[in-house]
Design a protein around this motif. Structure first.
Motif, PDB file in Angstrom:
ATOM      1  N   UNK A  86      19.358  13.409  26.153  1.00  0.00           N
ATOM      2  CA  UNK A  86      18.618  12.888  25.000  1.00  0.00           C
ATOM      3  C   UNK A  86      17.818  11.647  25.364  1.00  0.00           C
ATOM      4  N   UNK A  87      18.428  10.759  26.129  1.00  0.00           N
ATOM      5  CA  UNK A  87      17.743   9.532  26.538  1.00  0.00           C
ATOM      6  C   UNK A  87      16.835   9.746  27.744  1.00  0.00           C
ATOM      7  N   UNK A  88      17.034  10.881  28.435  1.00  0.00           N
ATOM      8  CA  UNK A  88      16.308  11.174  29.674  1.00  0.00           C
ATOM      9  C   UNK A  88      16.521  10.079  30.706  1.00  0.00           C
ATOM     10  N   UNK A  89      17.790   9.635  30.786  1.00  0.00           N
ATOM     11  CA  UNK A  89      18.162   8.574  31.713  1.00  0.00           C
ATOM     12  C   UNK A  89      19.388   8.991  32.517  1.00  0.00           C
ATOM     13  N   UNK A  90      19.562   8.320  33.658  1.00  0.00           N
ATOM     14  CA  UNK A  90      20.724   8.563  34.504  1.00  0.00           C
ATOM     15  C   UNK A  90      21.465   7.255  34.724  1.00  0.00           C
ATOM     16  N   UNK A  91      22.711   7.356  35.161  1.00  0.00           N
ATOM     17  CA  UNK A  91      23.442   6.189  35.634  1.00  0.00           C
ATOM     18  C   UNK A  91      24.280   6.601  36.836  1.00  0.00           C
ATOM     19  N   UNK A  92      24.441   5.644  37.751  1.00  0.00           N
ATOM     20  CA  UNK A  92      25.108   5.958  39.014  1.00  0.00           C
ATOM     21  C   UNK A  92      26.455   5.246  39.101  1.00  0.00           C
ATOM     22  N   UNK A  93      27.472   5.977  39.532  1.00  0.00           N
ATOM     23  CA  UNK A  93      28.832   5.466  39.630  1.00  0.00           C
ATOM     24  C   UNK A  93      29.202   5.320  41.110  1.00  0.00           C
ATOM     25  N   UNK A  94      29.488   4.090  41.514  1.00  0.00           N
ATOM     26  CA  UNK A  94      29.910   3.833  42.890  1.00  0.00           C
ATOM     27  C   UNK A  94      31.402   3.516  42.909  1.00  0.00           C
ATOM     28  N   UNK A  95      32.131   4.236  43.739  1.00  0.00           N
ATOM     29  CA  UNK A  95      33.556   3.981  43.913  1.00  0.00           C
ATOM     30  C   UNK A  95      33.772   3.004  45.052  1.00  0.00           C
ATOM     31  N   UNK A  96      34.935   2.352  45.038  1.00  0.00           N
ATOM     32  CA  UNK A  96      35.275   1.452  46.126  1.00  0.00           C
ATOM     33  C   UNK A  96      35.569   2.223  47.399  1.00  0.00           C
TER      34      UNK A  96
END
Length: 343
Positions: free
Chosen positions: A157-167
């Protein structure tokens, strides 16, 4: 770091150069600083983004994640390195277990432990943390001593992404505060964050509820109470068979519950609401997300890529690798020449 969803692919001429430039950079980090440092840098979202920018990819694109991981796969999954990258975007993410088995065999590692860790990280970011972004990219980077995970979710809906970085991990992942960083353009007003240390009691109550015979016998009544209290709705589709399976297994840890097949977003949301509204144990509703170019960008931002300069940088980095294997005396001479050039 701005990650709008973008279609399309990196042009071949750029992708080919990205691989050529990335290889000496990776080699230099490994030789000068060691394997652990390399993993820590990949788990650092700022370094990861800067690496993508240095290679000339978009300054604002969801492709910064997917293309860089693809570049790393092409250069690391070779005999020259003892580091492997499994997974990727879409269908490639689904191939992660098979790729882990193949690469673990090459490095003489326990594939099933890595696969379990891979599954758990995906489940945590997709279900234990419900922020409105569905995971569509999953990559596990591992060696004989370390592993880390880089994932990306999308909000259509927002046409956005987010990235998740693990330790950087040596063994199985933990559910509490597992990320080294989550990069997003915006913070969501309210999420279900069962990975927070503030949700520790909620996780414990959820486990008690699942293992309790009363809930097994009378779960529909409890959910009806939740559904009509304060106007909060429970997901219509809940996998009751999965909850029955979880009851039979009597999981001792929240991680074990997450790995039960069928325990997904809807079920965890319902259990979190039960913990909150019936047992008065709140979960964390705060969004954990946190709010550079050398060679230009694919779309001409902040300036067009200069192919000649790009090729010169590639050649220069190759020479840096060669010089890094010289003795101290030769290195000092080169540094002196470099200092003279800067005057």
């Amino acid at each position: 770091m701005y990650l709008p969803l973008h279609d399309g692919k990196a042009p071949y001429w750029l992708l080919n150069r990205m691989k050529k430039l990335a290889k000496p950079i990776v080699t230099l980090i490994l030789e000068e600083f060691g394997e652990k440092e390399f993993f820590e840098r990949l788990s650092n979202p700022v370094f990861f983004q800067s690496f993508s920018n240095v290679l000339g990819f978009d300054w604002n694109s969801s492709g910064s994640t997917t293309v860089l991981i693809g570049v790393l796969k092409s250069i690391l999954n070779t005999e020259e390195f003892d580091i492997r990258v499994a997974g990727g975007k879409g269908t490639n993410a689904l191939k992660t277990p098979d790729e882990i088995r193949t690469f673990a065999g090459e490095l003489d590692l326990d594939a099933e432990k890595l696969i379990k860790a891979s599954r758990l990280t995906a489940k945590i970011d997709n279900s234990a943390l419900q922020d409105g972004y569905g995971i569509y990219h999953h990559a596990m980077i591992f060696s004989r001593r370390y592993w880390t995970v880089v994932q990306q979710g999308m909000n259509i809906q927002l046409k956005m992404a987010r990235r998740y970085h693990w330790g950087v991990y040596k063994s199985e992942p933990k559910v509490e505060n597992p990320h080294s960083g989550i990069i997003a353009t915006r913070k969501e007003n309210e999420v279900i964050n069962l990975t927070s240390d503030k949700s520790r009691d909620a996780r414990a109550v959820i486990l008690d509820v699942v293992r309790d015979r009363t809930f097994r016998r009378d779960h529909s009544r409890l959910l009806s109470i939740v559904k009509f209290k304060d106007g909060i709705s429970v997901p219509r589709k809940i996998d009751w068979k999965a909850l029955e399976k979880a009851y039979e297994l009597q999981p001792e840890r929240f991680e074990d519950l997450l790995l039960v097949r069928g325990i997904g977003k809807g079920t965890l949301r319902a259990l979190a609401l039960i913990a909150d509204l019936i047992y008065n144990t709140e979960y964390d509703k705060q969004d954990p997300a946190k709010y550079c170019f050398a060679l230009g960008g694919k779309d001409g931002v902040p300036f067009p890529v200069n192919r000649r300069i790009y090729d010169e940088v590639i050649e220069f980095m190759r020479s840096v690798i060669e010089q890094s294997r010289l003795g101290d005396f030769e290195k000092k001479k080169l540094l002196l020449k470099l200092a003279n050039c800067q005057r």
